[in-house]
Design a protein around this motif. Structure first.
Motif, PDB file in Angstrom:
ATOM      1  N   PRO A 273      32.802  25.632  33.927  1.00 52.46           N
ATOM      2  CA  PRO A 273      32.831  26.111  35.312  1.00 52.46           C
ATOM      3  C   PRO A 273      31.535  26.799  35.739  1.00 52.46           C
ATOM      4  CG  PRO A 273      34.902  26.592  34.243  1.00 52.46           C
ATOM      5  CD  PRO A 273      33.977  26.071  33.179  1.00 52.46           C
ATOM      6  N   SER A 274      30.913  27.563  34.835  1.00 51.26           N
ATOM      7  CA  SER A 274      29.662  28.244  35.188  1.00 51.26           C
ATOM      8  C   SER A 274      28.534  27.240  35.434  1.00 51.26           C
ATOM      9  CB  SER A 274      29.266  29.236  34.096  1.00 51.26           C
ATOM     10  OG  SER A 274      29.089  28.571  32.861  1.00 51.26           O
ATOM     11  N   VAL A 275      28.483  26.172  34.653  1.00 45.92           N
ATOM     12  CA  VAL A 275      27.457  25.141  34.843  1.00 45.92           C
ATOM     13  C   VAL A 275      27.730  24.383  36.139  1.00 45.92           C
ATOM     14  CG1 VAL A 275      26.467  23.017  33.883  1.00 45.92           C
ATOM     15  CG2 VAL A 275      27.001  24.946  32.377  1.00 45.92           C
ATOM     16  N   GLN A 276      28.989  24.037  36.359  1.00 41.11           N
ATOM     17  CA  GLN A 276      29.323  23.358  37.612  1.00 41.11           C
ATOM     18  C   GLN A 276      28.978  24.236  38.811  1.00 41.11           C
ATOM     19  OE1 GLN A 276      33.132  21.415  37.948  1.00 41.11           O
ATOM     20  NE2 GLN A 276      33.227  21.130  35.736  1.00 41.11           N
ATOM     21  N   GLY A 277      29.271  25.529  38.715  1.00 37.76           N
ATOM     22  CA  GLY A 277      28.961  26.440  39.805  1.00 37.76           C
ATOM     23  C   GLY A 277      27.468  26.518  40.086  1.00 37.76           C
ATOM     24  N   TYR A 278      26.674  26.511  39.031  1.00 41.14           N
ATOM     25  CA  TYR A 278      25.216  26.584  39.187  1.00 41.14           C
ATOM     26  C   TYR A 278      24.667  25.346  39.896  1.00 41.14           C
ATOM     27  CZ  TYR A 278      20.296  27.165  38.046  1.00 41.14           C
ATOM     28  OH  TYR A 278      18.928  27.289  38.124  1.00 41.14           O
ATOM     29  N   PHE A 279      25.237  24.175  39.605  1.00 43.42           N
ATOM     30  CA  PHE A 279      24.722  22.928  40.169  1.00 43.42           C
ATOM     31  C   PHE A 279      25.496  22.442  41.392  1.00 43.42           C
ATOM     32  CE2 PHE A 279      22.930  22.799  35.885  1.00 43.42           C
ATOM     33  CZ  PHE A 279      21.599  22.625  36.227  1.00 43.42           C
ATOM     34  N   ARG A 280      26.441  23.248  41.859  1.00 39.20           N
ATOM     35  CA  ARG A 280      27.172  22.888  43.080  1.00 39.20           C
ATOM     36  C   ARG A 280      26.237  23.087  44.264  1.00 39.20           C
ATOM     37  NH1 ARG A 280      32.050  21.834  42.863  1.00 39.20           N
ATOM     38  NH2 ARG A 280      32.508  23.221  41.120  1.00 39.20           N
ATOM     39  N   LEU A 281      26.262  22.117  45.172  1.00 44.43           N
ATOM     40  CA  LEU A 281      25.394  22.187  46.345  1.00 44.43           C
ATOM     41  C   LEU A 281      25.950  23.175  47.351  1.00 44.43           C
ATOM     42  CD1 LEU A 281      24.674  18.399  46.827  1.00 44.43           C
ATOM     43  CD2 LEU A 281      23.200  20.103  45.795  1.00 44.43           C
ATOM     44  N   GLY A 282      25.058  23.930  47.950  1.00 42.53           N
ATOM     45  CA  GLY A 282      25.442  24.856  49.009  1.00 42.53           C
ATOM     46  C   GLY A 282      25.331  24.166  50.364  1.00 42.53           C
ATOM     47  N   GLU A 283      24.899  24.900  51.332  1.00 39.46           N
ATOM     48  CA  GLU A 283      24.724  24.350  52.685  1.00 39.46           C
ATOM     49  C   GLU A 283      23.631  23.291  52.704  1.00 39.46           C
ATOM     50  OE1 GLU A 283      26.456  25.025  55.577  1.00 39.46           O
ATOM     51  OE2 GLU A 283      27.831  25.984  54.160  1.00 39.46           O
ATOM     52  N   GLU A 284      22.546  23.546  51.942  1.00 43.60           N
ATOM     53  CA  GLU A 284      21.445  22.591  51.898  1.00 43.60           C
ATOM     54  C   GLU A 284      21.816  21.408  51.001  1.00 43.60           C
ATOM     55  OE1 GLU A 284      21.058  24.810  48.166  1.00 43.60           O
ATOM     56  OE2 GLU A 284      21.490  25.445  50.198  1.00 43.60           O
ATOM     57  N   ASN A 285      21.354  20.253  51.339  1.00 42.68           N
ATOM     58  CA  ASN A 285      21.643  19.048  50.550  1.00 42.68           C
ATOM     59  C   ASN A 285      20.379  18.689  49.793  1.00 42.68           C
ATOM     60  OD1 ASN A 285      22.417  16.672  49.440  1.00 42.68           O
ATOM     61  ND2 ASN A 285      23.104  15.739  51.328  1.00 42.68           N
TER      62      ASN A 285
END
Length: 120
Positions: A106-118
């Motif tokens: 989950p921590s790795v996924q959270g780090y690489f999850r895209l925010g507002e910017e694509n």
């Protein structure tokens, strides 16, 4: 150089060790190095976003997931073709599973999850 003979390939579609060696060098050598570099620097990877279903994740994260799957599949096919399992197979199978496990943390996924910017 490693003392392997072409007898290892009798159940495979390859006549010699050159083609499997090139595949290994590119798919499990160059691609993972490029992926690590992309994951560290996070440059925009336009185009890669179209080849994976994880629209909310940075593309290099998906490539790392695929590298883990690829390594597991490669080792499974290799052990079938060689009709045997050695310590090196267990090592690389474990490495493929470790890549999968770390990628899915989950921590790795959270780090690489895209925010507002694509940044695909």
């Amino acid at each position: 150089m490693l003392g392997m003979t072409e007898d290892l390939l009798k159940r495979s579609p390859f006549a010699n060790l050159m083609i499997p060696g090139i595949i290994l060098l590119l798919v499990f050598g160059a691609v993972p190095l490029l992926t690590v570099g992309a994951m560290m620097r996070r440059p925009p990877l336009k185009g890669l976003g179209r080849v994976h279903p994880f629209r909310d994740m940075y593309s290099a994260w998906a490539v790392s997931l695929y590298i883990g799957f690829g390594l597991i599949i490669w080792i499974m096919v290799q052990t079938y073709m060689m009709n045997g399992v050695g310590a090196v197979h267990l090592l690389y199978m474990s490495l493929g599973m470790a890549i999968q496990a770390v990628t899915m943390l989950p921590s790795v996924q959270g780090y690489f999850r895209l925010g507002e910017e694509n940044i695909h």
